[in-house]
Design an enzyme around this catalytic site. Structure first.
Site: not given
Ligand code: ATR
Length: 283
Positions: A62, A66
């Site tokens: 997260t 990413k």
């Protein structure tokens, strides 16, 4: 020892992934451990390498990692390559496989949980950042009658439109042009900007919404965001935030790792807060 998985981010304390994956494991009888890792900014690669050395089998990724995960992977699956980012990894020997389930999670939530089939619909996608990019391929494959991307910086929308042209036609525009269109033109309006994270409203004219439009706010847990507020003021009765997308992308990752797809309904019900009108939020 149980197989080890985790979500990695910074900050990570707010993440619902450990709770979701542990519930999936209990439901499907899978023996696994799922934790949360807070890596330092700049420390993503070291943290992942450490986790692998301790026998880690897979990770969810997260914010803000990413793109780091994209760079760390040795084998990018098509969805991750197209999204330009990855939100799930699987470690197979020395190989680091990377996928991205955000877009498919969004589509599944819209179509299967809310019954909004995109085929033949006029769809308006707000934003041209990472979240919008992740949605484009699954959306185009669902064959909408029209897919329009609107972004403050139109050049970014145009670049996305060109890149995804092989998957289907994308129309790009600016917010002022939308205001001149026939009112209530769009069947589905998806807010994939990051505006709601800061309590901001994208400059979308109220006239894009019709009474029967369905609105989707990608952010979750923010209550009635300015975007959802605007839609409600425009008379929209059906819509949701991104909690279903969160649960569906988790289920996709779980299925990839474990070979068994958990049922998502009870988890989504547990996490859903009614936003527009309670009777219209979920079938
Ligand atoms: P994410 O990965 O969450 O999509 P991002 O890649 O930084 O984040 O992209 C953010 C998107 O939200 C962009 O499309 C941005 O518009 P610009 O490209 O014009 O910057 C959009 N966005 C953010 N805040 C916004 C606001 N207040 N109004 C309209 N669009 C906004």
């Amino acid at each position: 020892m149980s197989d080890r998985y985790a979500v990695i981010g910074n900050p990570i304390g707010h993440s619902k992934s450990p709770m979701i994956h542990r519930a999936f494991a209990a439901q499907t009888g899978q023996d696994l451990e799922y934790t949360a890792i807070e890596a330092s900014i700049g420390g993503f690669a070291a943290a992942v390498t450490g986790f692998r050395a301790q026998g880690g089998r897979g990770l969810n990724i997260t914010a803000p990692f990413k793109l780091d995960a994209f760079a760390y992977a040795t084998k990018l699956l098509e969805r991750a390559r197209l999204a330009g980012a990855t939100n799930a990894m699987l470690f197979v020997g020395d190989e680091v496989e990377a996928d991205n389930f955000d877009g498919v999670g969004l589509l599944r939530d819209l179509e299967q949980n809310h019954g909004i089939l995109l085929r033949g619909k006029r769809v308006l996608l707000l934003g041209a950042g990472g979240a919008a990019r992740g949605a484009l391929q699954p959306f185009l494959e669902a064959r909408p009658a029209e897919l329009v991307i609107v972004n403050r910086t139109v050049a970014k929308a145009n670049a996305l439109g060109e890149e995804f042209a092989p998957y289907g036609a994308v129309i790009t525009t600016d917010y002022d042009t939308l205001a001149a269109e026939r009112p209530g033109r769009y069947d589905v309006v998806v807010n994939a900007t990051s505006a709601s994270l800061r309590g901001e409203l994208p400059p979308v004219p109220k006239s894009v919404f019709g009474k029967t439009s369905f609105v989707y706010e990608l952010a979750y847990g923010k209550g009635l965001t300015p975007f959802l507020h605007l839609a409600r003021d425009a008379g929209v009765e059906r819509g949701c935030d991104g909690v279903g997308m969160l649960v569906e992308q988790a289920a996709e990752a779980f299925a990839w790792w474990r070979g068994v797809r958990p049922d998502t309904r009870s988890m989504i019900e547990q996490l859903t807060v009614p936003l527009l009108s309670p009777s219209a939020v979920r079938h």
